[in-house]
Scaffold this motif. Structure first.
Motif, short mmCIF file in Angstrom:
data_model
loop_
_atom_site.label_atom_id
_atom_site.label_comp_id
_atom_site.label_asym_id
_atom_site.label_seq_id
_atom_site.Cartn_x
_atom_site.Cartn_y
_atom_site.Cartn_z
N SER A 203 -10.43 -7.63 8.72
CA SER A 203 -11.65 -8.42 8.96
C SER A 203 -12.88 -7.55 8.85
N THR A 204 -12.83 -6.38 9.47
CA THR A 204 -13.98 -5.48 9.45
C THR A 204 -14.28 -4.99 8.03
N LEU A 205 -13.24 -4.50 7.37
CA LEU A 205 -13.42 -3.97 6.02
C LEU A 205 -13.93 -5.03 5.04
N LEU A 206 -13.33 -6.19 5.08
CA LEU A 206 -13.66 -7.22 4.11
C LEU A 206 -15.04 -7.81 4.35
N LEU A 207 -15.39 -8.04 5.61
CA LEU A 207 -16.71 -8.60 5.89
C LEU A 207 -17.82 -7.66 5.43
N PHE A 208 -17.71 -6.40 5.83
CA PHE A 208 -18.78 -5.46 5.51
C PHE A 208 -18.74 -5.04 4.03
N GLY A 209 -17.54 -4.85 3.49
CA GLY A 209 -17.43 -4.46 2.09
C GLY A 209 -17.93 -5.55 1.15
N ILE B 87 -5.97 -12.02 5.67
CA ILE B 87 -6.01 -12.01 7.14
C ILE B 87 -5.01 -13.01 7.71
N SER B 88 -4.91 -14.20 7.11
CA SER B 88 -3.96 -15.19 7.63
C SER B 88 -2.52 -14.70 7.47
N ARG C 107 -7.45 -7.27 12.36
CA ARG C 107 -8.77 -6.83 12.82
C ARG C 107 -9.37 -5.82 11.84
N ARG C 108 -8.54 -4.88 11.39
CA ARG C 108 -9.04 -3.89 10.44
C ARG C 108 -9.47 -4.55 9.13
N TRP D 179 -12.03 -9.99 16.89
CA TRP D 179 -11.46 -10.06 15.54
C TRP D 179 -11.76 -8.82 14.70
N LEU D 180 -12.54 -7.88 15.24
CA LEU D 180 -12.94 -6.71 14.47
C LEU D 180 -12.39 -5.44 15.11
N SER D 181 -12.31 -4.38 14.30
CA SER D 181 -11.79 -3.10 14.78
C SER D 181 -12.56 -1.98 14.10
#
Length: 450
Positions: A90-96, A74-75, A87-88, A219-221
């Protein structure tokens, strides 16, 4: 003469590192507080809790590997001004990663009989362990969610909130532990499982507070996730898997080191254990820097600012060496009174004093090694990070430890461990400078070709 730019970089580095160091101190105190309260229940509950420690090492290794990969990818996207991609990711990594950690906890729950049989738990301890195991795994999952959230914040350059959240959850645990373990008023307490429930509730409150913030900050998408997953999964695993390996290597090394120390007697093992627990507090600044520095390096990597990377790493290395060397020398001079505070037995106190005098100054170069491993993951060199970790533990540290023990008994063991730390730091810095030089040569070739 220090330039204004260097002073500003130092201030930024310190302001990002200090909250993380405080948060790490709170997390370290978390487990210590649990153990102190559980010890009041008796030897058997404390032994039952101890059987979860090897499993905790595995869980922490997995979540730290995920956290490093999250912060790095992400950085880098943010550094390359790819905000929608960040953003994409962040969403994928957090939930995955959250789903993977949940699956891991379920698997560990189902494998409990196999795990504790292999660890050698006595039959009379199994009921105590099983009563603690379920809520402890749920608490570990919530703790993993928090850590993944902290990694997202670090990727965006925010370290103060994660540090404050670590302190908050630790304070909540401190307040809830005696109530849930021993009871309050008409409530009689839950004994050993109460410690796990206290941790679970503390982490749950932390998740409630932190969970809403990423969406609020944009930060999410929810668009383009499938294509992003196809493109980025391999990159993520390329960082996460080596990072996990780097985190699990110290656990193997610790088992071997304990076996070496055990040959010198139970008193030596007791002194070694106290020194190991003290070590984590002595290197708090280094631990904080290994969390705050990678996102900054990742943004520089994404933007192609290799000059800034070189300047930042040189500054961080100077800070680590000067701070840890001064602190190590001062504490080594105070080794005898410090050992008296930690150890009640005269023999243990004497051996601990010897260990502290040798080991504490050597943490200056141990800190360099830890810094390089963290930086390599952020700079797209995960294999080099694993190599540096392996060389530190199995080429420098353990051989020096074994040789020192063989030649000079306990004093030789202490000198060998310190020598291993010094060699590991020097080797890590050489490896980093070599990698940076190779990167500079490639950039020159590309520039010439263009």
């Amino acid at each position: 003469m220090v330039s204004a730019g260097t002073r500003e970089m130092f201030r930024t580095l310190w302001h990002q590192t200090l909250p993380m160091a405080m948060g790490v101190a709170a997390l370290l105190g978390f487990n210590l507080i649990d153990s102190i309260f559980i010890a009041r229940l008796g030897t058997r509950p404390l032994a039952a809790q101890s059987f979860t420690f090897p499993v905790a090492t595995v869980i922490i290794g997995v979540q730290v590997g995920f956290g490093i990969a999250i912060a790095a990818l992400i950085s880098r996207a943010l550094g390359g001004e790819e905000e929608e991609r960040a953003r994409r990711l962040s969403t994928l990594l957090l939930f995955g990663c959250s789903a993977f950690m949940l699956g891991l906890m379920v698997l560990l729950y189902l494998l409990a009989p196999v795990i504790f049989t292999l660890l050698g738990a006595d039959r009379d301890l199994l009921p105590l362990i099983y009563g603690y195991w379920g809520p402890w795994l749920m608490a570990s999952w919530l703790g993993a969610l928090l850590y993944l959230g902290y990694s997202l914040f670090r990727a965006h350059g925010e370290t103060r909130l994660p540090g404050r959240m670590m302190v908050l959850t630790s304070l909540l645990n401190l307040g809830l532990d005696p109530i849930f373990i021993f009871g309050l008023g008409d409530f009689g307490g839950w004994g050993l499982p109460g410690a796990a429930w206290a941790t679970l509730l503390s982490f749950f409150i932390g998740v409630l507070i932190l969970g809403r913030l990423p969406a609020r900050r944009g930060w999410l998408s929810t668009t383009g996730l499938r294509e992003e997953a196809r493109v980025s999964t391999r990159r993520f695993l390329g960082i996460a898997l080596p990072a996990m390996t780097s985190q699990l290597l110290p656990a193997v090394s610790a088992l071997v080191a304990t076996a070496v120390v055990a040959r010198l007697g139970s008193t030596a093992v007791a002194a070694w254990g106290l020194a190991a627990r003290l070590e984590t507090f002595v290197i708090l600044v280094v631990l904080g820097m290994t969390m705050s520095l990678p996102p900054w390096l990742g943004r520089c990597y994404g933007a192609g600012h290799w000059g800034e990377i070189r300047q930042l790493m040189n500054l961080a290395a100077r800070v680590v060496v000067i701070w840890q060397l001064l602190l190590g020398i001062v504490l080594a001079l105070l080794a005898a009174p410090l050992a008296s505070l930690l150890a009640g037995n005269d023999e243990v106190r004497e051996l601990l004093t010897t260990l502290l005098r040798f080991l504490l100054p050597s943490y200056a170069l141990l800190g360099i090694c830890m810094l390089i491993v963290s930086a390599c993951n952020a700079l797209g060199w995960p294999r080099r990070a694993v190599m540096v970790s392996f060389m530190r533990l199995f080429v420098c540290y353990l051989p020096c430890l074994i040789l020192g023990s063989w030649l000079g008994g306990f004093a030789g063991l202490a000198a060998g461990a310190a020598t291993g730390n010094l060699l590991a730091g020097a080797l890590a810095w050489w490896s980093y400078r070599r990698a940076l030089g190779e990167r500079g040569k490639r950039a020159g070739v590309h520039a010439g070709t263009a």
